[in-house]
Design a protein around this motif. Sequence first.
Motif, mmCIF file in Angstrom:
data_model
loop_
_atom_site.group_PDB
_atom_site.id
_atom_site.type_symbol
_atom_site.label_atom_id
_atom_site.label_comp_id
_atom_site.label_asym_id
_atom_site.label_seq_id
_atom_site.Cartn_x
_atom_site.Cartn_y
_atom_site.Cartn_z
ATOM 1 N N ALA A 299 12.547 -94.839 58.992
ATOM 2 C CA ALA A 299 13.439 -95.029 60.143
ATOM 3 C C ALA A 299 13.406 -93.796 61.048
ATOM 4 O O ALA A 299 13.358 -93.908 62.276
ATOM 5 C CB ALA A 299 14.858 -95.314 59.662
ATOM 6 N N LEU A 300 13.392 -92.618 60.417
ATOM 7 C CA LEU A 300 13.383 -91.391 61.217
ATOM 8 C C LEU A 300 12.061 -91.216 61.959
ATOM 9 O O LEU A 300 12.017 -90.639 63.041
ATOM 10 C CB LEU A 300 13.658 -90.173 60.327
ATOM 11 N N THR A 301 10.985 -91.704 61.366
ATOM 12 C CA THR A 301 9.690 -91.624 62.044
ATOM 13 C C THR A 301 9.658 -92.557 63.246
ATOM 14 O O THR A 301 9.092 -92.233 64.291
ATOM 15 C CB THR A 301 8.550 -92.013 61.072
ATOM 16 N N ALA A 302 10.295 -93.726 63.085
ATOM 17 C CA ALA A 302 10.245 -94.725 64.153
ATOM 18 C C ALA A 302 11.261 -94.446 65.259
ATOM 19 O O ALA A 302 11.098 -94.927 66.379
ATOM 20 C CB ALA A 302 10.498 -96.112 63.552
ATOM 21 N N ALA A 303 12.308 -93.674 64.941
ATOM 22 C CA ALA A 303 13.437 -93.557 65.871
ATOM 23 C C ALA A 303 13.203 -92.551 66.986
ATOM 24 O O ALA A 303 12.622 -91.490 66.772
ATOM 25 C CB ALA A 303 14.688 -93.167 65.086
ATOM 26 N N GLY A 304 13.681 -92.903 68.176
ATOM 27 C CA GLY A 304 13.729 -91.945 69.273
ATOM 28 C C GLY A 304 15.028 -91.153 69.226
ATOM 29 O O GLY A 304 15.121 -90.044 69.715
ATOM 30 N N LYS B 70 10.210 -83.316 65.994
ATOM 31 C CA LYS B 70 10.213 -82.499 67.202
ATOM 32 C C LYS B 70 10.412 -83.430 68.399
ATOM 33 O O LYS B 70 9.755 -84.471 68.482
ATOM 34 C CB LYS B 70 8.874 -81.774 67.318
ATOM 35 N N GLY B 71 11.316 -83.078 69.270
ATOM 36 C CA GLY B 71 11.531 -83.873 70.469
ATOM 37 C C GLY B 71 12.441 -85.086 70.263
ATOM 38 O O GLY B 71 12.729 -85.803 71.212
#
Lengths: 253, 234
Positions: B131-136, B161-162
């Motif tokens: 989820a954290l990889t996919a989330a903006g 990052k970002g």
Amino acid sequence: MNQKPNLWGNTLQASKSLESQDAAAKEVKAAAKDNAGAMALGDILERPGGDTRTIHPDHAESLALSLEALGLLEPLVVDNAGHLLAGGHRLAALRLLEERGKWGKPVPVRVMDFDACKNPEEALAVEVAENAQRRDYSPKEVKALADRLKAAGFKADRGKPKAGERALFPALADIVGKSPKQLRRYLAEAAPVTPEPADKADALQVAEGRLAKAVANYLDAAKGSRAAKVRRLVEALGFVVEELELETKDADK
Amino acid sequence: MSKKKPLSIAVAARKGGVGKTTIAAGLASLLARSREAMLVDFDTQSNSAMALGLDAAAAGIGEALLGKPCARQEVPGLERLQVVAGGPGVENPLLWQQPGAVRLSRLEALAAGRALVMDCPPGGGDAEDLALTAAGVLLVVTEPHPLAVAGISRVLAHRRKGQRAAVILNKLDSRRKLDKDAAANLGRFLDVPMFTVRAAAEVSNAAANGVPLALAKKCKAVEDLLAIIEWMDK
């Protein structure tokens, strides 16, 4: 009740040490996963740009027989999107088994963390390394594999197997990446038995045949990249040299 | 005019029971007032579907990430919201043994351009990582208690990052001293914005009755969630 002036700051500070433990635990988990990946067979994608080596149907077929008996001993290697990097024949063999309703399990894979479409050189390096450095099985391990194959009905007899019979040594050679002849030697080391006469003509013929095929491939402009053709030629040469060395040792005895 | 990328939000926390599911389901239902939205439940408890009056046992994210069919459940009265349930399928090891890019692309294909709200399980792990990889946007939920606050920085440590991030101080009851103190002081120790969501009986009633917050009786908590959406839309 009065709160300490910096209760929240202290709380966050106290959890800092857990953060570094989190990071360490994550590393351990990632390392463990590197060796224990798995995918559904249908999810494994073709090598970007197609197979660099010709898939030999006979080889795939004999691998299929041993996979059925032993399972996949060495995981396939894939990139992070599931593109095959190494194990073209094993994949072809698994697909044969699936067609026959004999493989429904997830496929063990080792996932390399890059995208083969974006890093074709890295993908080729993995393929070459995997083909050049097969795992070295000890005579004891070879013996254990041979026993399992025999239990599954593979026959250790010399000469062409009878119809419906499956030959032990070619199957074992596919798995271990050594010549049938060398494997007979391994088995003799693992469990000393009465020495059998060596089939020199057979082994040399196989080696020569392989070399001739590699040369023909090399000269055929249509067959794969130059690098792949050279590699196959070198592999075949290595095979012949190995056989000749074994012959010399035999003659010395 | 350039089209803005749809929101993709991970709602996470280390401690259980802080209100992740309430916040995630609430945000998803409120987002669906103005856009196509999808709520994905990564928790084996599959409470998100329950909180919205849907089938918690339907084929859900576990199936979707393996490339199998899953149910995109629709919420009566909120046509623009789809819900993908959690459940035991999330714990299928094959899901997490397959290459990371495979599950990520399946998740993106599932959302298909909708605003995505991902309800993470407590305690971290593979599902939260995905989820954290996919989330903006990463929303870390806590309640005004040190045992919940202690988990904030452990989630924030995984921020990409970002990636935008904020802390949500949930279930805030200003009659309680500890709550008031957290609202006044916790933000000083954080390097991301902090939002508060006030405790409201309407919120737990809505979840208990399977009514989305967007269709429930208006309350302070909804006002607070709308302020968070406004910040994310900026």
